[in-house]
Design a protein around this motif. Structure first.
Motif, PDB file in Angstrom:
ATOM      1  N   GLN A 175       0.545  -1.355  -0.148  1.00 17.62           N
ATOM      2  CA  GLN A 175      -0.200   0.111   0.307  1.00 17.62           C
ATOM      3  C   GLN A 175       0.774   1.422   0.073  1.00 17.62           C
ATOM      4  O   GLN A 175       0.284   2.458  -0.711  1.00 17.62           O
ATOM      5  N   GLU A 176       2.145   1.153   0.706  1.00 16.98           N
ATOM      6  CA  GLU A 176       3.126   2.539   0.958  1.00 16.98           C
ATOM      7  C   GLU A 176       3.814   2.217  -0.520  1.00 16.98           C
ATOM      8  O   GLU A 176       3.770   4.276  -0.581  1.00 16.98           O
ATOM      9  N   ASP A 179       0.953   4.200  -3.111  1.00 13.86           N
ATOM     10  CA  ASP A 179      -0.077   5.465  -2.993  1.00 13.86           C
ATOM     11  C   ASP A 179       1.703   6.260  -3.015  1.00 13.86           C
ATOM     12  O   ASP A 179       1.257   7.112  -3.065  1.00 13.86           O
ATOM     13  N   ARG A 190      -2.878   8.241 -12.823  1.00 14.06           N
ATOM     14  CA  ARG A 190      -3.436   7.551 -11.522  1.00 14.06           C
ATOM     15  C   ARG A 190      -4.387   7.563 -11.739  1.00 14.06           C
ATOM     16  O   ARG A 190      -5.111   6.661 -10.832  1.00 14.06           O
TER      17      ARG A 190
END
Length: 360
Positions: A175-176, A179, A190
């Motif tokens: 997830q990091e 993101d 995006r």
């Protein structure tokens, strides 16, 4: 083009043998590699004659007399009698054509019955691992066809050394990382990343999504990889709020583009890419490269080897894992991925987090 005539003093040397400043070299007729043959002229000539007898094509003239079929002829029959009935994705067909053309270029003049395991091994040996594996598989299929057609008595290609594919080393997205990559990506990218994670589709199918594919509150997807399967995979994905948000952003970014993933080019490149049907269209390769560039710019992969960095395709597995973590049943995730087997879905869902064995 005829070969350059030899110098007067070298006219007694057999084909493939060359005089150098340090002695003599022999050029392998298949691999094209040069091998030192020492400094003794007579020994070098004798060795080259033996090598030419073993390695040079010898079946073409014989085959004309006895009626044996050449490798090129067998490959053409393989194409016409076997491959025409075989369902293949476009990319698979192109890769197969490349392999068949290479086989014809290197072995085509030989009579199939004159081939030996050694000759096939000499053809395969210079190839890189993955190319070796693919060309060997193709040769095995060609010989299997030839045996069934009564052209060959046994499958010589199966006697060559099999090589296993290297295990994939690409890591899963965290997830990091996702993101961080999202934060440095351009707006259109995006939105493409979000669309990939929400729909779980492959890059070819992501880039093919059009606004016209939205009907009755559903996004219709015909998975290109499965289009030639006996049972094609056609999905009607309900447009829930997150997916609707992607569609809305797409319309805002490129209002005149028919594709959900669009990008206004910084330069006028009309006519430069015939694969595009619209100037704002994003092709699969460009999407992959753009994501890789943003990923590398985010700063979290500086110490990760290039071969281990997650790619666009790993977003499918990342999105699938997110759905399961949110409580979606694995059967639902499998359906959205378009997988035929539960085993493949479980593979996509694995490797995202450390697993612990509970001991009470």
């Amino acid at each position: 083009m005829a070969p350059r005539p030899r110098k007067r003093g070298n006219r007694d040397m057999p084909p493939g043998l060359y005089a150098t400043s340090s002695g003599f070299e022999y050029r392998h007729p298949v691999t094209k590699k040069r091998h030192g043959m020492g400094t003794d002229r007579a020994k070098a000539i004798a060795a080259a004659n033996i090598l030419n007898h073993r390695l040079k094509p010898s079946g073409d003239l014989v085959s004309r007399v006895v009626g044996a079929e050449s490798v090129a002829t067998v490959v053409e029959r393989y194409r016409a009698e076997y491959l025409t009935d075989k369902r293949q994705a476009e990319r698979t067909a192109k890769e197969r054509e490349y392999r068949l053309n290479r086989i014809i270029a290197d072995l085509g003049e030989l009579a199939l019955e004159s081939l030996t395991v050694r000759r096939l091994a000499d053809f395969l040996q210079p190839l890189a691992r993955e190319a070796y594996i693919k060309h060997r598989q193709e040769l095995v299929e060609i010989f299997r066809f030839a045996c069934a057609a009564g052209i060959a008595d046994r499958n010589l290609a199966e006697l060559t050394l099999p090589k296993g594919s290297k295990a994939k080393t690409r890591k899963r997205w965290t997830q990091e990382q996702y993101d961080a990559t999202l934060a440095v990506a351009e707006p259109w990218l995006r939105n493409a990343m979000a669309l990939a994670v929400i729909t779980l589709q492959r890059r070819e199918d992501l880039c093919a999504m059009r606004h016209s594919h939205i009907e009755a509150g559903r996004l219709l997807v015909r998975q290109s990889k499965a289009e030639n399967y006996e049972t094609p995979v056609n999905l009607a994905i309900s447009i829930w709020p997150e997916l609707q948000a992607c569609i809305d952003v797409s319309k805002q970014l490129t209002p005149f583009c028919p594709f959900l993933i669009g990008r206004k080019p910084t330069r006028d490149r009309r006519g430069k890419n015939e694969a595009k049907t619209h100037p704002f269209q994003v092709l699969p390769d460009y999407l992959s490269k753009a994501l890789a560039a943003a990923r590398d710019d985010c700063g979290l992969f500086d110490d990760v080897p290039a071969a281990e960095r997650p790619t666009l395709h790993e977003l499918r597995a990342f999105g699938a894992w997110l759905y399961r973590e949110a409580g979606k049943p694995e059967e639902w995730v499998q359906a959205l991925l378009g997988h035929a087997s539960e085993k493949m879905t479980k593979h996509y869902l694995s490797g995202h987090a450390e697993e612990w064995v509970e001991i009470a």
